[in-house]
Write an enzyme that holds these catalytic residues in place. Structure first.
Site, PDB file in Angstrom:
ATOM      1  N   GLY A  49       0.865  -1.221   0.081  1.00  0.00           N
ATOM      2  CA  GLY A  49       0.002  -0.112  -0.295  1.00  0.00           C
ATOM      3  C   GLY A  49       0.767   1.133  -0.010  1.00  0.00           C
ATOM      4  CG  HIS A  50       4.558   1.239   0.522  1.00  0.00           C
ATOM      5  ND1 HIS A  50       5.488   0.774  -0.197  1.00  0.00           N
ATOM      6  CD2 HIS A  50       4.170   0.320   1.620  1.00  0.00           C
ATOM      7  CE1 HIS A  50       5.889  -0.571   0.130  1.00  0.00           C
ATOM      8  NE2 HIS A  50       5.082  -0.712   1.309  1.00  0.00           N
TER       9      HIS A  50
END
Ligand code: TYD
Length: 133
Positions: A49-50
């Site tokens: 998630g990055h």
């Protein structure tokens, strides 16, 4: 600019058990500065998630399976990793998530730099803004 791609690794088949290996700047296109692994992931959980502004990685499913979902700013790319003799090269500036971990899966990740929180982009809208300018 480098693209995300699956890289096949050497695989020495042997009745005593198979063997694969990775040499930096040969099987993967960078020098390894850090190795980490993700394990004991509870069912249904996701990691990542990055994106990284300046970090390349190579991800191998040493055991079990999982999906690496990348977004390049325009489209989503999904890679199912389920063998220890190939892996996914992830260039910098790719949004990435890892999901659908099987029971007892083990994700090995090689990176071309030390851990540095300043290289993380943890907001997807910010990632898209940087990517698409
Ligand atoms: P993070 O990279 O966000 O995990 P993932 O992408 O797998 O979900 O890292 C989670 C935490 O672990 C974060 O607080 C930083 C720390 N960390 C390190 O200290 N060193 C490392 O090499 C990594 C990858 C993470």
């Amino acid at each position: 600019m480098k693209e995300a791609c699956i890289i096949q690794l050497p695989k020495l088949l042997d009745n005593r058990g198979n063997l694969s290996f990775i040499e930096e700047n040969k099987h993967i296109p960078f020098k390894i500065e850090r190795t980490y692994w993700i394990y004991d992931v509870p069912g249904g959980e996701r990691r990542g998630g990055h994106a990284y502004s300046d970090l390349q990685e190579f991800i191998v499913a040493l055991s079990g399976s999982f999906d690496v979902v990348l977004h390049d700013g325009n489209r989503e790319l999904r890679f199912h990793l389920n063998r220890s003799y190939y892996g996914l090269f992830v260039p910098a500036m790719m949004w990435r998530e890892i999901e659908n971990f099987s029971t007892n899966s083990l994700a090995l990740i090689l990176a071309d730099n030390k851990y540095n929180e300043n290289t993380y982009i943890r907001n997807f809208d910010q990632f898209l803004a940087i990517k698409n300018g």
